[in-house]
Design an enzyme around this catalytic site. Sequence first.
Site, short mmCIF file in Angstrom:
data_model
loop_
_atom_site.label_atom_id
_atom_site.label_comp_id
_atom_site.label_asym_id
_atom_site.label_seq_id
_atom_site.Cartn_x
_atom_site.Cartn_y
_atom_site.Cartn_z
CD GLN A 51 -2.80 0.99 2.54
OE1 GLN A 51 -3.24 -0.10 2.85
NE2 GLN A 51 -3.11 2.09 3.19
CG HIS A 66 0.01 7.51 13.92
ND1 HIS A 66 -0.15 8.34 12.84
CD2 HIS A 66 -0.60 8.15 14.96
CE1 HIS A 66 -0.83 9.42 13.19
NE2 HIS A 66 -1.11 9.33 14.48
CE LYS A 76 3.29 3.55 9.20
NZ LYS A 76 2.86 4.66 10.07
CE1 TYR A 136 1.72 5.70 5.81
CE2 TYR A 136 1.82 8.00 5.15
CZ TYR A 136 1.16 6.95 5.78
OH TYR A 136 -0.05 7.18 6.38
CG ASP A 174 -1.94 12.13 16.14
OD1 ASP A 174 -2.33 10.95 16.26
OD2 ASP A 174 -1.41 12.57 15.12
#
Length: 194
Positions: A51, A66, A76, A136, A174
């Site tokens: 992805q 995260h 990532k 990313y 957050d």
Amino acid sequence: MEIIQTDIEGVLIIEPRVFDDARGYFFESFSQREFDDKVAPILGHSVHFVQDNESMSSYGVMRGLHFQRPPFTQSKLVRCVKGAVLDIAVDIRKGSPTFGRHVAVELTEDNHRQFFVPRGFAHGFAVLSDTAIFQYKCDEFYHPEADGGISIQDPSLGIDWRIPAEKAILSEKDTKHPTLAEFDSPFNINISLY
């Protein structure tokens, strides 16, 4: 591409080979073959991305820290294609000798650097330029039910985000993550995440 190993095993900075001339520049932003040849031996396993994501943010935006909980953990490969960001990976693996430590790298449209964040790390960034476009790759699909985070403003992490507190822009989500001391990590250094 050149691979720069950091102080935390598995967290890598990747510098592509850039070809400049009067027309501009060209570089391969990703090659699975080269990633397998150069990065997989360092990691001890291959990584296959499934992805791609992109965000646009303005100065002072801070996103993170995260991660996705098992069994949907993600590695990532991140980069900034416009502007500049300070990118951070924090080791959140229980039992790790580097638990709670972080690696920081500035990613810009000019340096073309990429940052590999392995599974078992929380990830976040702060926008240092007027705007930034951030891209990313993830090696697992996003699963909202597996969302997790630790506080991007936790002083115990010792991160200099290079954004004055009064200029910081965070999402409501957050601002509600626990600090590292309050956090019960679902990751363990002795359990394979791959």
